[in-house]
Structures are given as C-alpha cells and as structure tokens.
Design a protein around this motif. Sequence first.
Motif, PDB file in Angstrom:
ATOM      1  N   UNK A  21       0.814  -1.212   0.000  1.00  0.00           N
ATOM      2  CA  UNK A  21       0.000   0.000   0.000  1.00  0.00           C
ATOM      3  C   UNK A  21       0.851   1.266   0.000  1.00  0.00           C
ATOM      4  N   UNK A  22       2.179   1.110   0.221  1.00  0.00           N
ATOM      5  CA  UNK A  22       3.110   2.236   0.299  1.00  0.00           C
ATOM      6  C   UNK A  22       2.648   3.299   1.275  1.00  0.00           C
ATOM      7  N   UNK A  23       2.136   2.857   2.448  1.00  0.00           N
ATOM      8  CA  UNK A  23       1.739   3.780   3.503  1.00  0.00           C
ATOM      9  C   UNK A  23       2.453   3.388   4.769  1.00  0.00           C
ATOM     10  N   UNK A  24       2.559   4.335   5.698  1.00  0.00           N
ATOM     11  CA  UNK A  24       3.225   4.051   6.974  1.00  0.00           C
ATOM     12  C   UNK A  24       2.364   3.105   7.798  1.00  0.00           C
ATOM     13  N   UNK A  25       3.025   2.264   8.604  1.00  0.00           N
ATOM     14  CA  UNK A  25       2.285   1.355   9.459  1.00  0.00           C
ATOM     15  C   UNK A  25       3.124   0.975  10.657  1.00  0.00           C
ATOM     16  N   UNK A  26       2.524   0.202  11.565  1.00  0.00           N
ATOM     17  CA  UNK A  26       3.189  -0.139  12.823  1.00  0.00           C
ATOM     18  C   UNK A  26       4.303  -1.154  12.596  1.00  0.00           C
ATOM     19  N   UNK A  27       5.411  -0.928  13.253  1.00  0.00           N
ATOM     20  CA  UNK A  27       6.513  -1.883  13.288  1.00  0.00           C
ATOM     21  C   UNK A  27       6.405  -2.695  14.567  1.00  0.00           C
ATOM     22  N   UNK A  28       7.246  -3.725  14.733  1.00  0.00           N
ATOM     23  CA  UNK A  28       7.271  -4.430  16.014  1.00  0.00           C
ATOM     24  C   UNK A  28       7.534  -3.444  17.144  1.00  0.00           C
ATOM     25  N   UNK A  29       7.043  -3.742  18.376  1.00  0.00           N
ATOM     26  CA  UNK A  29       7.130  -2.779  19.465  1.00  0.00           C
ATOM     27  C   UNK A  29       8.561  -2.328  19.721  1.00  0.00           C
ATOM     28  N   UNK A  30       8.749  -1.014  19.711  1.00  0.00           N
ATOM     29  CA  UNK A  30      10.075  -0.445  19.937  1.00  0.00           C
ATOM     30  C   UNK A  30      10.351  -0.344  21.425  1.00  0.00           C
ATOM     31  N   UNK A  31      11.626  -0.105  21.745  1.00  0.00           N
ATOM     32  CA  UNK A  31      12.026   0.022  23.144  1.00  0.00           C
ATOM     33  C   UNK A  31      11.251   1.130  23.834  1.00  0.00           C
ATOM     34  N   UNK A  32      10.995   2.230  23.124  1.00  0.00           N
ATOM     35  CA  UNK A  32      10.272   3.347  23.727  1.00  0.00           C
ATOM     36  C   UNK A  32       8.849   2.949  24.099  1.00  0.00           C
ATOM     37  N   UNK A  33       8.198   2.151  23.226  1.00  0.00           N
ATOM     38  CA  UNK A  33       6.829   1.718  23.518  1.00  0.00           C
ATOM     39  C   UNK A  33       6.813   0.760  24.705  1.00  0.00           C
ATOM     40  N   UNK A  34       7.789  -0.137  24.767  1.00  0.00           N
ATOM     41  CA  UNK A  34       7.881  -1.053  25.906  1.00  0.00           C
ATOM     42  C   UNK A  34       8.136  -0.284  27.193  1.00  0.00           C
ATOM     43  N   UNK A  35       9.028   0.712  27.129  1.00  0.00           N
ATOM     44  CA  UNK A  35       9.323   1.517  28.313  1.00  0.00           C
ATOM     45  C   UNK A  35       8.074   2.264  28.776  1.00  0.00           C
ATOM     46  N   UNK A  36       7.299   2.771  27.835  1.00  0.00           N
ATOM     47  CA  UNK A  36       6.068   3.480  28.199  1.00  0.00           C
ATOM     48  C   UNK A  36       5.077   2.531  28.872  1.00  0.00           C
ATOM     49  N   UNK A  37       5.007   1.296  28.364  1.00  0.00           N
ATOM     50  CA  UNK A  37       4.121   0.304  28.986  1.00  0.00           C
ATOM     51  C   UNK A  37       4.554   0.021  30.418  1.00  0.00           C
ATOM     52  N   UNK A  38       5.844  -0.212  30.624  1.00  0.00           N
ATOM     53  CA  UNK A  38       6.325  -0.522  31.974  1.00  0.00           C
ATOM     54  C   UNK A  38       6.134   0.662  32.910  1.00  0.00           C
ATOM     55  N   UNK A  39       6.211   1.886  32.377  1.00  0.00           N
ATOM     56  CA  UNK A  39       6.031   3.073  33.214  1.00  0.00           C
ATOM     57  C   UNK A  39       4.600   3.189  33.718  1.00  0.00           C
ATOM     58  N   UNK A  40       3.638   2.761  32.902  1.00  0.00           N
ATOM     59  CA  UNK A  40       2.243   2.876  33.339  1.00  0.00           C
ATOM     60  C   UNK A  40       1.731   1.596  33.990  1.00  0.00           C
ATOM     61  N   UNK A  41       2.426   0.488  33.796  1.00  0.00           N
ATOM     62  CA  UNK A  41       2.008  -0.779  34.399  1.00  0.00           C
ATOM     63  C   UNK A  41       2.627  -0.918  35.784  1.00  0.00           C
ATOM     64  N   UNK A  42       2.079  -1.822  36.561  1.00  0.00           N
ATOM     65  CA  UNK A  42       2.642  -2.196  37.861  1.00  0.00           C
ATOM     66  C   UNK A  42       2.827  -3.705  37.840  1.00  0.00           C
TER      67      UNK A  42
END
Length: 458
Positions: A122-143
């Motif tokens: 489709x030559x459009x932007x899309x999601x890549x595998x979860x990046x370190x920043x996304x994982x870090x954000x998850x851990x920051x909001x998770x307990x």
Amino acid sequence: MASIWPGPETPQDTPVEIAGWIAIPDPSGEDRRFILGPEAPCCPGCPPDAARMVEVLAAAPIAPRPGRIRLTGRWHRLPADDPAGWRWQLREARYAGLAEAPGPWLARRALLASLPLACVAATTACSAPPAAAETAALLAEASPMDLHSHAGRVILARLRQRPFEPVAAPMRDGGMRLIALAIVADTLTTHVTGDNRIQAFRRPEPGELAAHGEAAFARLATLVREQGLAVVTDQASLRALGAGPGIVVAAEGADFLEGRLEALEAAFTAHWLRHLQLVHYRVNELGDIQTEPPVHDGLTPFGAAVVRDCNRRGIVVDVAHATFLTVKGVVEATARPLVLSHTSITPRPGPRSRQITADHARLVASTGGVIGIWPPTTIFPTLRAYAEGMARMVDVVGVEHVGIGSDMQGLLSPAAFGDYRQTPELAAALLATGFSRAEAAKLLGGNYARVLAAVLPG
C-alpha cells in the motif's frame, strides 16, 4: 490421505495427516526431530505416555509453537524394542498449519505480523514491532506483579537447605513491583519421584506440618528483612508501595493448618499471611488435588470454612492445584474474587495434568478473579510463546482475568519466564502478540492489583 492418530490398523508407510501438540521439542535445536502428543503437555510431573506419542522426523525444520498443529507425512510403526521406547513415527513430516483457528488476540497478532507486507503493497506508513520506547512506556504505566513465586530460594527444604538468592535486585532491574512470595507447606511429606513428579510419600505426624509452617514463615521473614523487601498487608500499604519491590506473604498449601481454623488467625497476625493456596501436592483436609485420585469429591466443609474466614480477614484465596469440583465448591463458598495462580489452558488435560479446561477457567473468572499463566518450557518454549499462552487464556475469560504466575524457582523444568529481569521482554512480547498498552498493563499486574484491592483489609 488418511487423518489418524496411533493405531495398529494403519498400514506401514501410509501418507497421513495428524494433529497434536509438541510434547518434547528437538533437543538439538534444529527442529527436525521432536515428539508429538495427542494432548497438550503439562509439565515434567506428567511424563509422556510413550504408547501415545509420535516421533516426528521432519523434511524441513518445524519450529516449536504453542497450540495444536497439523502435520503431514508417512506413518510408521516402530519395533517393540525401539531403543528410545517410542511406538510410532511420522517420517518426511511437513507443517500443515494450526489445527484450530486462533482466538481474537492471536488473530490480532497474525494481523500485526502481516503488516510489513501490507505496507509495501500500500506504500503507507504502518506499525513496526514494538520499539524500546513503547515497551518503556508500557512498563512506566504498568505495575508488574507475579501471582506465584518462590524467588530467592525461599522454600524451606526437606533435606539440604541452599542459601538465599537475590530477589530485590532482579525485581528492580526488571521493573517487577510486587510478587506473591510463597512458602511451601507440605515439603516434609513430598518428594520427586523417579519419573520426575512431585508426590506425597507419607502421612505427616501430628503437629509436624504446623511446626514446618512456622519454620517456613520464619525463613521467608529472614529473606524479606535481609533484602529490604516491603510487605503489603492491607490496602494502605498496597497504595503506598510505589515502584516496590514488595511482596505479599503467601502459602502454597494450607497443610500447616492441620485442620485447625485458629491456625489461620495466627498466620494472618504473626506472619502477615495474605494469599493462601488451599491445596498443593497432598490431599489435605480442605479438598482434592489435580495430581491424585479424588478423596473428598471436591471441597470439604473445613475447606469451605477456611474460604469464608479468608474472606472475612482479607486473605486472597488461591485455587491452584485444586480439582474442578474443588474449585466449584470454593466458588460457591466465596464472596471475594479468587485467583488460580499458576496454570495454562488446554482442551483435554491429562489425568494428572496441572492445566485446566475453559470451563475450569471460567469458574475462577466468574468471581472477578485472575488466572496466572505458568511458563514451563515444556508448554511454552519461548517468551513469545508464553505471551501467546496468555492470549489463549484471554480468548476464553477476557483480558481482565489473566496475569503472570511464574512459579519462580519452583519448577522442575526450565521456564520461559525464569528471571524478573525478563519483565521488559515479556512486556514487549505482549505488545507484539497484539495487546494494546492498556490491555498489556492489566496482564502484567493490573488485574492482580485489582483483586488485592478488593480482598486485602481496608
């Protein structure tokens, strides 16, 4: 092409298609020779029945994966004196797909896996595998929280006691906030059998398990003190925990009660017990267990009294190791959410399996409770497979009712999640499996936190 499972009537060298679970992965790591079984494997405590297993010789590598898979190949009967002990063999085997369609969460994972190709088309932007920043954000909001752990070598051994190992440091390094740290109450009466199962081998003497429980709680208190772990005892201390690391004092098996309800009060007051698993590897005074023939036909009257007293005091009731009928009795007796701290789901548990069916899981979820997923590599060979195992349970009971049940340092086999420093990797695996950040946060610990907030004293 015939579709079969082991049977003497099948002619030698017949082209067939079979479906089953990988019971023993290829030890060489080449994924060309492994053992397939007709039912989902449980753990080393449930050794494979050689008469029902199929030795697979693959034409091309077939990577281990969770779930029931389909294979094609040529069927062979092996001689009775086969040196490995197997009866059946599938030669020139090829992977033919999953035997069942994945549920919505694994379907979402499959969609994510296909996105890079879709993007190219489709030559459009899309999601890549979860990046370190996304994982870090998850851990920051998770307990992150673990419903069942023996970390630090907290178990008081029957024979030779090993020294403590680090608990607090791996928890800090991985961002694990809270664990249910469990003594084991029936150790004096159980042993590991020749076929690698844990089983009761004798009756306890009067007072023996009560005394062992006291010593086990004392060992846990020493570990907590030496490693500076916070102890959560009520809702205020849960709220004040912050990033941790902290523990909830737990017991795997109520055997130390020895049929005395007053002993529960003593454990609650003197040892801060706040998470009680009713049964373990011996059929005790409370109910029947999954790994032995039934004795009580479910939960006993004393077991029901313990459940009600736990509700009154603010102790989480854990139904791990309990039979379906025992769990049914606990569900009828409880007024608070339950946990089943360490298991996984399978459509057909073996006769001594520690896994559970969908109906068993739904019983626990019906109380508002949480089921911790257990990570033996005999079931989930990789951390990604473990995340997908969590997804399979979510497919059955919903994302609000699943959590981590590591059984840390309590397994007889290696674990896909065997070190709290792997918590960021598990978070990334959950995102890669298709869960949103909010959903993954529930699985990592939010669901157990909800149960603790509902059960612990105010």
